[in-house]
Design an enzyme around this catalytic site. Structure first.
Site, PDB file in Angstrom:
ATOM      1  N   GLY A   1       0.818  -1.213   0.000  1.00 17.69           N
ATOM      2  CA  GLY A   1       0.000   0.000   0.000  1.00 17.69           C
ATOM      3  C   GLY A   1       0.844   1.252   0.000  1.00 17.69           C
ATOM      4  O   GLY A   1       2.066   1.182   0.135  1.00 17.69           O
ATOM      5  N   PRO A   2       0.196   2.406  -0.133  1.00 20.20           N
ATOM      6  CA  PRO A   2       0.934   3.673  -0.208  1.00 20.20           C
ATOM      7  C   PRO A   2       1.697   3.972   1.091  1.00 20.20           C
ATOM      8  O   PRO A   2       1.406   3.365   2.134  1.00 20.20           O
ATOM      9  CB  PRO A   2      -0.158   4.720  -0.422  1.00 20.20           C
ATOM     10  CG  PRO A   2      -1.427   3.999  -0.576  1.00 20.20           C
ATOM     11  CD  PRO A   2      -1.245   2.590  -0.192  1.00 20.20           C
ATOM     12  N   PRO A   3       2.658   4.889   1.034  1.00 14.67           N
ATOM     13  CA  PRO A   3       3.453   5.202   2.224  1.00 14.67           C
ATOM     14  C   PRO A   3       2.578   5.772   3.356  1.00 14.67           C
ATOM     15  O   PRO A   3       1.592   6.452   3.091  1.00 14.67           O
ATOM     16  CB  PRO A   3       4.430   6.290   1.740  1.00 14.67           C
ATOM     17  CG  PRO A   3       4.365   6.279   0.272  1.00 14.67           C
ATOM     18  CD  PRO A   3       3.074   5.671  -0.139  1.00 14.67           C
TER      19      PRO A   3
ATOM     20  N   GLY B   1       0.327   2.649   7.637  1.00 11.88           N
ATOM     21  CA  GLY B   1       0.308   1.832   8.853  1.00 11.88           C
ATOM     22  C   GLY B   1       0.856   0.423   8.675  1.00 11.88           C
ATOM     23  O   GLY B   1       0.579  -0.459   9.504  1.00 11.88           O
TER      24      GLY B   1
ATOM     25  N   GLU C   1      -8.355  32.879  -6.353  1.00 15.02           N
ATOM     26  CA  GLU C   1      -8.877  31.935  -5.350  1.00 15.02           C
ATOM     27  C   GLU C   1     -10.377  32.118  -5.158  1.00 15.02           C
ATOM     28  O   GLU C   1     -11.110  31.144  -4.971  1.00 15.02           O
ATOM     29  CB  GLU C   1      -8.137  32.093  -4.010  1.00 15.02           C
ATOM     30  CG  GLU C   1      -6.643  31.801  -4.060  1.00 15.02           C
ATOM     31  CD  GLU C   1      -6.282  30.479  -4.718  1.00 15.02           C
ATOM     32  OE1 GLU C   1      -7.066  29.523  -4.608  1.00 15.02           O
ATOM     33  OE2 GLU C   1      -5.227  30.409  -5.378  1.00 15.02           O
TER      34      GLU C   1
ATOM     35  N   HIS D   1     -12.133  30.178  -7.883  1.00 17.22           N
ATOM     36  CA  HIS D   1     -12.203  28.726  -7.588  1.00 17.22           C
ATOM     37  C   HIS D   1     -13.308  28.454  -6.554  1.00 17.22           C
ATOM     38  O   HIS D   1     -14.114  27.536  -6.712  1.00 17.22           O
ATOM     39  CB  HIS D   1     -10.884  28.249  -6.964  1.00 17.22           C
ATOM     40  CG  HIS D   1      -9.760  28.065  -7.946  1.00 17.22           C
ATOM     41  ND1 HIS D   1      -9.892  27.382  -9.114  1.00 17.22           N
ATOM     42  CD2 HIS D   1      -8.452  28.469  -7.892  1.00 17.22           C
ATOM     43  CE1 HIS D   1      -8.735  27.362  -9.757  1.00 17.22           C
ATOM     44  NE2 HIS D   1      -7.839  28.025  -9.040  1.00 17.22           N
TER      45      HIS D   1
ATOM     46  N   ASP E   1      -3.287  24.705 -12.879  1.00 17.53           N
ATOM     47  CA  ASP E   1      -4.731  24.411 -13.055  1.00 17.53           C
ATOM     48  C   ASP E   1      -4.982  23.907 -14.472  1.00 17.53           C
ATOM     49  O   ASP E   1      -5.720  22.940 -14.675  1.00 17.53           O
ATOM     50  CB  ASP E   1      -5.564  25.682 -12.851  1.00 17.53           C
ATOM     51  CG  ASP E   1      -5.478  26.211 -11.432  1.00 17.53           C
ATOM     52  OD1 ASP E   1      -5.144  25.422 -10.538  1.00 17.53           O
ATOM     53  OD2 ASP E   1      -5.738  27.409 -11.238  1.00 17.53           O
TER      54      ASP E   1
HETATM   55  P1  ATP Z   1       6.088   3.417   4.707  1.00 20.78           P
HETATM   56  O1  ATP Z   1       5.483   2.654   3.572  1.00 20.78           O
HETATM   57  O2  ATP Z   1       6.473   4.809   4.300  1.00 20.78           O
HETATM   58  O3  ATP Z   1       7.168   2.690   5.437  1.00 20.78           O
HETATM   59  P2  ATP Z   1       4.075   2.630   6.619  1.00 20.78           P
HETATM   60  O4  ATP Z   1       2.857   2.230   5.845  1.00 20.78           O
HETATM   61  O5  ATP Z   1       4.936   1.551   7.159  1.00 20.78           O
HETATM   62  O6  ATP Z   1       4.909   3.694   5.780  1.00 20.78           O
HETATM   63  P3  ATP Z   1       3.883   3.451   9.331  1.00 20.78           P
HETATM   64  O7  ATP Z   1       5.347   3.596   9.523  1.00 20.78           O
HETATM   65  O8  ATP Z   1       3.222   2.257   9.911  1.00 20.78           O
HETATM   66  O9  ATP Z   1       3.550   3.570   7.793  1.00 20.78           O
HETATM   67  O10 ATP Z   1       3.137   4.744   9.870  1.00 20.78           O
HETATM   68  C1  ATP Z   1       3.817   5.942  10.170  1.00 20.78           C
HETATM   69  C2  ATP Z   1       3.090   6.650  11.288  1.00 20.78           C
HETATM   70  O11 ATP Z   1       1.815   7.116  10.824  1.00 20.78           O
HETATM   71  C3  ATP Z   1       2.806   5.756  12.458  1.00 20.78           C
HETATM   72  O12 ATP Z   1       3.816   5.779  13.404  1.00 20.78           O
HETATM   73  C4  ATP Z   1       1.520   6.334  13.016  1.00 20.78           C
HETATM   74  O13 ATP Z   1       1.793   7.395  13.888  1.00 20.78           O
HETATM   75  C5  ATP Z   1       0.823   6.902  11.805  1.00 20.78           C
HETATM   76  N1  ATP Z   1      -0.176   5.973  11.229  1.00 20.78           N
HETATM   77  C6  ATP Z   1      -0.139   5.475   9.974  1.00 20.78           C
HETATM   78  N2  ATP Z   1      -1.215   4.698   9.757  1.00 20.78           N
HETATM   79  C7  ATP Z   1      -1.936   4.699  10.888  1.00 20.78           C
HETATM   80  C8  ATP Z   1      -3.152   4.079  11.284  1.00 20.78           C
HETATM   81  N3  ATP Z   1      -3.854   3.301  10.439  1.00 20.78           N
HETATM   82  N4  ATP Z   1      -3.599   4.297  12.544  1.00 20.78           N
HETATM   83  C9  ATP Z   1      -2.909   5.078  13.390  1.00 20.78           C
HETATM   84  N5  ATP Z   1      -1.764   5.697  13.074  1.00 20.78           N
HETATM   85  C10 ATP Z   1      -1.273   5.530  11.842  1.00 20.78           C
END
Ligand code: ATP
Length: 512
Positions: A106-108, A111, A334, A337, A408
């Protein structure tokens, strides 16, 4: 440490003695230097488990699944996969093949690391993490050696801490497990991946310490198919951006230790944070608390959260202020928009500001009524109208457009092209490789022209609101959505009359 000092002392003594005897010590010094270099590079390998690869945070991992907001499907799937580690006897009785790897994709900032940590505490395992890039070295064989040491460290640590299992978390797995042969002339990548596969194939349910490998990636498309075959990472869990309910949960988690003022509406905030990841939301909560501290407040207000949201979306507020002439343009832009967005989608504007942040001189924050995953043609056309409204407002008020609308236009054109290529234009389904270019260009242009006409017509209808809103923005920098809505509700009541910016500029200067 004592050994080291003793050795150094003795070596220096011998060196001094040799110098007194007038022996040429250079070859000896050269040999010592070479030995030291070899020793330190070997030290990198020995560093596994001490921080170089696999920073050990086993016994300190307190994260549970309750600390993760949203991601219900991902949690459910992961917990299901973890049951065999928790209920080992039943899994064994049923002859279940152990699940060795789970891939979180999943995206960065969504979690993935948190999920892996929660998996470790859920299964009462030690947790070792490493990043894919830590295994890639210029020296062939080092990466493979590190993989071996990572697995043996995991076993050792679990035994030391008397835990039944270990969770090995490998972030950015695509770096070490991209398609073999993809890195031309770099056998090191292939050897490292082969070693990971060998280690995973060797994992047994009854081998003392039960090991589960959890890997994370933002680019599953780059992974070698061998890694995904059953018996290795045979479960892929999608960890996407949170929906509105998920964002609300994440907000609650990160605000639970922070005092909130009565005017804060978390439901509204969850709506406004569409498209943000958990990491963004965590940063938003933190920034809001910092903003409260800066102004000396006792509780986080909705204003602090709005300011923090702007900061997370666009960056820090800049001191740079454009000239008055430019500022008038930005205000009109602005305002354009905001008026078109609010007219087409009532209730969708959250905030209008002309304080420069990042690359933007101004910004309208939208708060969609619902999260949207499908975009029909009408919605895309509305989006184009909102994008073109900034330049249309400049044209109406100043008789010309400016470079401020370049972004835009680019986005509007992208959307118009999507309408054509996804078969939503009067051309029907087209193949961009075989359809005549001029035909595609003509239809794309028609979409843009129609949207522009709609934006101009809305702004002409609400000309008085456009002028009033520009003036308010020029004076206050920020106008609330409520104010905008009150102007749009009764445009006839706006008796105020627009004058040339130069006249009003001097009026405002005098006021200051
Ligand atoms: P990457 O792909 O960049 O490594 P990741 O998906 O592993 O990112 P995490 O390192 O788990 O992301 O999340 C970074 C921070 O964002 C966590 O320490 C937390 O504070 C917050 N966070 C991200 N997702 C959640 C979530 N679903 N619930 C609560 N906090 C979250």
């Amino acid at each position: 440490m004592k050994h080291k000092e003793l050795l150094m002392g003795t070596a220096l003594g011998i060196l001094g003695f040799l110098i007194i005897l007038e022996v040429n010590v250079w070859p000896v010094l050269l040999l010592c230097g070479l030995g030291y270099l070899l020793y330190t590079s070997g030290g990198q390998l020995r560093g596994v488990g001490k921080g170089r690869v696999g920073a050990v945070i086993a016994h300190t991992t307190q994260v549970t699944f309750d600390d993760i907001g949203g991601q219900e499907a991902a949690k459910r799937e992961l917990i299901e996969a973890l049951e065999f580690l928790r209920d080992y006897e039943r899994a064994k009785a049923l002859g279940i093949r152990p699940l060795k790897g789970v891939l979180l994709s999943g995206p960065p900032g969504t979690g993935k690391t948190l999920l892996a940590k929660a998996a470790a505490s859920y299964t009462d395992s030690v947790f070792i993490s490493a990043s894919g890039s830590e295994f890639i070295e210029v020296y062939a064989g080092l990466g493979a050696q590190r993989i071996r040491e990572l697995f043996s460290s995991a076993r050792k640590l679990a035994k030391e801490h008397k835990k039944p299992g270990a969770v090995i978390f490998i972030d950015e797995i695509e770096v070490l497990a991209s398609r073999r042969g993809a890195q031309a002339g770099h056998l090191e990548y292939d050897q490292t991946l082969n070693q990971l596969l060998v280690e995973m194939d060797g994992l047994k349910l009854d081998s003392g310490v039960r090991i589960l490998v959890i890997a994370a990636t933002n680019r599953p498309d780059l992974l070698d198919p061998a890694i995904m075959r059953p018996g290795r990472f045979d479960r892929t869990v999608a960890v996407g951006l949170p929906d509105r309910k998920g964002r609300l949960e994440i907000l609650k988690i990160h605000l639970r230790n922070k005092p909130l003022a009565d005017d804060v509406d978390l439901e509204d905030l969850a709506r406004e944070t569409f498209g943000l990841s958990g990491a963004h939301i965590e940063s938003l909560c933190n920034e809001a608390a910092i903003s409260t501290l800066r102004r000396g407040g006792a509780a986080i207000s909705s204003q602090d959260l709005a300011e923090a949201l702007n900061k997370v979306l666009l960056g820090e507020r800049l001191d740079r202020r454009p000239s008055d002439e430019e500022m008038w343009r930005v205000c009109a832009h602005e305002a354009g928009h905001a008026i078109v967005a609010e007219t087409i989608r009532p209730g969708s504007v959250a905030h209008i500001t002309v304080s420069p942040r990042g690359n933007a001189l101004g910004f309208v924050r939208h708060s969609p009524a619902e999260d949207r995953y499908l975009y029909p043609r009408e919605v895309l056309e509305e989006e184009i109208q909102i994008l073109l409204a900034g330049a249309a407002a400049e044209q109406l008020m100043f008789g010309s457009k400016s470079t401020g609308a370049a972004n835009d236009f680019r986005r509007a054109l992208d959307i118009a092209k999507r309408i054509v290529l996804y078969g939503m234009s009067p051309l029907g389904v087209v193949d961009k490789d075989t359809a005549p270019m001029d035909m595609l260009a003509r239809v794309t242009n028609e979409i843009i022209q129609n949207a522009d006409r709609c934006a101009v017509s809305i702004l002409t209808r609400y000309r008085a609101v456009l002028e009033k809103l520009s003036e308010e923005l020029f004076e206050k920098e920020t106008v609330s959505a409520e104010e905008l809505r009150s102007y749009l509700a009764a445009p006839g009541k706006l008796t105020w009359k627009w004058r040339k910016p130069s006249v009003r500029r001097s009026r405002i200067k005098r006021r200051m």
